[in-house]
Design a protein around this motif. Structure first.
Motif, PDB file in Angstrom:
ATOM      1  N   GLY B  81       0.831  -1.097  -0.087  1.00  6.54           N
ATOM      2  CA  GLY B  81       0.111   0.032   0.173  1.00  6.54           C
ATOM      3  C   GLY B  81       0.759   1.247   0.028  1.00  6.54           C
ATOM      4  O   GLY B  81       0.741   2.264  -0.914  1.00  6.54           O
ATOM      5  N   ALA B  85       1.248   3.939  -3.105  1.00  3.57           N
ATOM      6  CA  ALA B  85       1.048   5.471  -2.780  1.00  3.57           C
ATOM      7  C   ALA B  85       2.078   6.350  -3.187  1.00  3.57           C
ATOM      8  O   ALA B  85       2.064   7.591  -3.719  1.00  3.57           O
ATOM      9  CB  ALA B  85       0.878   5.501  -0.952  1.00  3.57           C
ATOM     10  N   THR B  97      -2.145  10.781   3.638  1.00  2.00           N
ATOM     11  CA  THR B  97      -2.521   9.665   2.502  1.00  2.00           C
ATOM     12  C   THR B  97      -1.849   8.314   2.499  1.00  2.00           C
ATOM     13  O   THR B  97      -2.267   7.252   2.456  1.00  2.00           O
ATOM     14  CB  THR B  97      -2.347  10.294   0.985  1.00  2.00           C
ATOM     15  OG1 THR B  97      -1.064  11.030   0.769  1.00  2.00           O
ATOM     16  CG2 THR B  97      -3.580  11.209   0.738  1.00  2.00           C
ATOM     17  N   CYS B 101      -3.358   4.756   2.812  1.00  2.00           N
ATOM     18  CA  CYS B 101      -2.854   3.609   2.019  1.00  2.00           C
ATOM     19  C   CYS B 101      -2.565   2.337   2.726  1.00  2.00           C
ATOM     20  O   CYS B 101      -3.161   1.111   2.280  1.00  2.00           O
ATOM     21  CB  CYS B 101      -2.185   4.039   0.921  1.00  2.00           C
ATOM     22  SG  CYS B 101      -2.944   5.193  -0.404  1.00  2.00           S
ATOM     23  N   CYS B 105      -4.476  -1.390   3.052  1.00  2.00           N
ATOM     24  CA  CYS B 105      -4.032  -2.417   2.236  1.00  2.00           C
ATOM     25  C   CYS B 105      -4.033  -3.531   3.122  1.00  2.00           C
ATOM     26  O   CYS B 105      -4.051  -4.660   3.007  1.00  2.00           O
ATOM     27  CB  CYS B 105      -2.766  -2.200   1.484  1.00  2.00           C
ATOM     28  SG  CYS B 105      -3.236  -1.403  -0.057  1.00  2.00           S
TER      29      CYS B 105
END
Lengths: 288, 314
Positions: B81, B85, B97, B101, B105
Motif C-alpha cells: 500500500g 501510494a 495519504t 493507504c 491495504c
C-alpha cells in the motif's frame, strides 16, 4: 558441448557488433554515435552543437526538449538497459561517476568506447565540457562555453557575501527528511548564491536528519527540492509538527517552486540555477 | 520494572540529535525540541506496545512460537500500500495519504487471508498460517516489482519506509492511530481469559466454554488493527513483535491477564530506548528497525539463555 556452442554464438554476436560499429566509424569519420547516460552530459553535448550525434539518452534527459522527440531513451538515469544501448549502435558512451560499475564493465566487454566524467563540483563542469569537446572535435565551441562558465562562476564567487548569510535548509526529500551535506553539489550552489547551507555541518553528501535537528538549527530559508505536486512540499513543511517556530516558516520563506532539474544538474545551465537560488536567498522570489 | 519505567522514559527524553540533556525549556526552540522528543517517545511507546501485544496474541492464537504481527501478511500488505501510494504520487499530496493507504491495504490483506482460511466453513489455524504466507509472498513480489520499475528517488522513499521511522508527520494521524492502538490493546486485555484457554489448544478451549471461532476471529481482527495502525505511522519495524512476547513470557509466566499489559509496557520501553540510540548514535539518523535487532538481539539472547525452563523454549 553445449557450453562451446553458447560460447561460439556469443563470440559471433560480439564480432558482428564490433564489425558493425567499425563500419559506421568509417562512414562517418567526423561524427560519433553517442549514447549519453546522464542528463547533464546530454545537455553538454547539445550545448556545444553536437546534439545531432546523439542516438540514445536516458529517461531523465529532458532538455533540450527537442531531443526527447528525436532521440530514443535507452533506460533510466543510473539504470540503462544494456540491450537498448547496444541496439543504438553507439561509438561513444558518455557516463558520469555514479554509473553502475557492472554495466560499465559490460560495455568494456563489448569494446565500446566510454568517456566517464566525474561531475561532483562546479569546477568539474568546465572540465567535462572541454573533454567532451575534444572527443567530439568541437574544441572551439567547448572552449568558449567552458571559459564563459568559469568566468561567470568566478564573478559569482567574488560577489558572494562572506558574512551574515541566511541559514538555508535544503530538503532533498521530506519522507524521510534528507538534506544535502558539505560534499554535495547543491551545497556548493547554495553557498555561492549567498546562503549558508545547514547540512555543511556534516561531511557527507546526503544524509537523513530529524525534525529536531532542523528546529535546533533554525534555518531562515527552506528549499524543498523533492519532486511533488506544486505547493504540497511547502504546505507539508509549513504544517510539520514542531516547525512553527522555525524562522523560515514564521517568515514565510519556504520555497518549493524551484526548477529542480536546473539546480541539481552539473551542466551548462548551472548559472541560471545559481541565479534562481540567489533570487530566493535575497528574498526576491515569490514563495508561491 | 515499574520503577525502571520513569528512568527509561527520562533518559529517552534527554537524548536527541542535538545533544544529550533536557533542552532549555525557557526558550521557544527548546520547548519545540522537547515537544518533538515527547511526540517521538510517545510514538515509540505506542508502536512498541502495539507490535508486542499483536505478537503475543498471534503466538497464542496460532500456537506457534514463530508467529509475529507480520506473519499473516499485514506487513507486506501495508508495504505494498505504501509503495503504491509513493509511486502513484498520492503520498506527495498530503501527509496522511501514505499511512491511510498502508492501513487500508493491510486490512484488505487480512480479509483475503481470512476468507482463504475460512473457505470450508471452519476456520483452520494451519490454513491461516499457510494462506498468510502465500498472500504475503504475492504482496512482496508485487512490492518488489514496483521497486524494480520505479525511478531511483522513489525507491529510496519506499526503502526508508520499510526500515521504519518514528518521526510523525502529522498530529491528527498520530491521534487516530493512538486511539486505535489503545482501544485494540484494551480489547485484547479483556480477551485474556479466552487467550489463556486458546493457547492450550482449540479443543481444550471449546471444553471450557470458549466460542473458539468467534474468539479467534476477534483476536485476529484486533491484532491486525493495532499492527496496521502501528505500521501506518512508523513503517515496518521488525524484531519487537517476535521477541518481546517470548521474553516477557519467560520472565512473567504465560497468564495473559498479566502478560498483555506487561508486554505492552516492555515493548514500548524497548522501542523507545532503541529509538533513543538511533537518534544519538551517529551525527545523522539510523533507521530504528536496524537498531532493534542489533541492540535487542544479543540482550534477549542473554535473557532467553538464562531462563530456558519457561515459555516456549524447552
Amino acid at each position: 558441448m553445449r557450453t562451446t556452442t553458447h560460447l561460439t554464438i556469443v563470440l559471433f554476436l560480439a564480432a558482428t557488433l564490433a564489425s558493425g560499429c567499425s563500419r559506421k566509424n568509417r562512414q562517418l569519420p567526423q561524427g560519433e554515435r553517442i549514447v549519453s547516460l546522464a542528463p547533464n552530459m546530454t545537455e553538454i553535448v547539445c550545448a556545444i552543437g553536437a546534439g545531432d550525434m546523439l542516438v540514445g539518452r536516458t529517461t531523465s534527459c529532458n532538455y533540450p526538449v527537442e531531443i526527447t522527440r528525436r532521440v530514443p531513451a535507452v533506460g533510466d538515469f543510473g539504470a540503462p538497459s544494456l540491450e537498448s544501448v547496444l541496439a543504438a549502435k553507439p561509438t561513444l558512451i558518455l557516463e558520469v561517476d555514479f554509473q553502475n560499475p557492472v554495466i560499465s564493465r559490460k560495455f568494456d566487454e563489448f569494446r565500446l568506447k566510454r568517456l566517464v566524467m566525474p561531475c561532483k563540483t562546479l569546477d568539474d563542469i568546465a572540465i567535462a565540457i572541454r573533454s567532451v569537446g575534444i572527443v567530439l572535435h568541437r574544441e572551439p565551441e567547448a572552449e568558449r562555453l567552458a571559459d564563459f562558465l568559469t568566468d561567470e562562476i568566478r564573478e559569482f564567487r567574488k560577489a558572494a557575501p562572506k558574512k551574515n548569510r541566511p541559514k538555508v535548509f535544503v530538503e532533498i526529500s521530506n519522507n524521510p527528511l534528507i538534506t544535502a551535506g558539505r560534499k554535495s553539489f547543491i551545497s556548493e550552489l547554495v553557498n555561492l548564491a549567498g546562503g549558508e547551507n545547514l547540512g555543511d555541518r556534516i561531511a557527507r553528501p546526503y544524509f537523513e536528519v530529524s525534525s529536531e535537528w532542523v528546529v535546533s538549527h533554525n534555518p531562515d530559508i527552506i528549499l524543498c527540492l523533492e519532486k511533488s505536486s506544486p505547493g504540497s512540499s511547502r504546505k507539508l513543511a509549513m504544517t510539520r509538527p514542531g516547525w512553527q517556530i522555525i524562522a523560515a516558516v514564521k517568515g514565510n520563506r519556504v520555497y518549493d517552486n524551484l526548477n529542480i532539474d536546473v539546480i541539481s544538474r552539473p551542466g551548462p545551465r548551472v548559472l541560471s540555477g545559481i541565479e534562481e537560488l540567489r533570487q530566493c536567498i535575497a528574498g526576491k522570489k515569490k514563495t508561491e | 520494572m515499574l520503577l525502571a519505567t520513569p528512568v527509561v522514559l527520562l533518559l529517552c527524553l534527554m537524548s536527541g540529535s542535538t545533544g544529550f540533556g533536557i533542552p532549555d525549556l525557557g526558550g521557544e526552540t527548546g520547548q519545540s525540541i522537547f515537544l518533538l522528543r515527547v511526540y517521538r517517545v510517545l510514538t515509540a511507546l505506542l508502536v512498541g506496545a502495539a507490535l508486542s501485544c499483536a505478537g503475543t496474541v498471534l503466538q497464542a492464537l496460532l500456537r506457534n512460537p514463530l508467529a509475529e504481527p507480520y506473519v499473516i501478511g499485514v506487513s507486506s500488505g501495508a508495504g505494498l500500500g505504501a509503495a503504491m501510494a509513493i509511486v502513484s504520487g498520492i503520498a506527495a499530496m498530503n501527509s496522511a495519504t501514505l499511512p491511510a493507504c498502508a492501513f487500508l491495504c493491510a486490512i484488505i490483506t487480512l480479509a483475503i487471508v481470512y476468507i482463504l482460511a475460512n473457505s470450508a466453513g471452519r476456520l483452520s489455524i494451519y490454513g491461516l498460517v499457510l494462506s498468510g504466507v502465500i498472500v504475503s509472498s504475492i504482496c512482496s513480489s508485487l512490492l518488489m516489482s514496483i521497486v524494480a520499475l520505479s525511478p531511483t528517488e522513489e525507491i529510496q522513499s519506499i526503502m526508508w519506509w520499510m526500515l521504519g521511522n518514528l518521526e510523525i508527520s502529522s498530529l491528527p494521524l498520530f491521534g487516530v492511530s493512538a486511539v486505535l492502538i489503545t482501544a485494540g490493546i484494551a480489547g485484547i486485555w479483556i480477551m485474556a481469559p479466552e487467550l489463556n484457554a486458546l493457547s492450550l489448544g482449540r479443543d481444550m478451549a471449546h471444553h471450557v466454554g470458549v466460542h473458539t471461532k468467534i474468539s479467534i476471529s476477534i483476536g485476529l481482527g484486533l491484532a491486525t488493527m493495532i499492527t496496521a495502525a502501528a505500521v501506518s505511522i512508523s513503517g515496518l519495524i521488525g524484531f519487537v513483535g517476535l521477541v518481546v512476547p517470548h521474553v516477557v513470557r519467560t520472565v512473567a509466566g504465560p497468564d495473559h491477564r498479566s502478560l498483555i499489559p506487561l508486554t505492552a509496557l516492555v515493548g514500548g520501553l524497548f522501542l523507545a530506548s532503541c529509538d533513543a540510540v538511533a537518534r544519538t548514535a551517529i551525527s545523522s539518523e539510523l533507521p530504528v528497525g536496524v537498531v532493534t535487532s542489533i541492540i535487542g538481539g544479543p540482550f534477549f539472547i542473554a535473557i532467553l539463555r538464562g531462563r530456558r525452563k519457561k515459555g516456549w523454549i524447552e
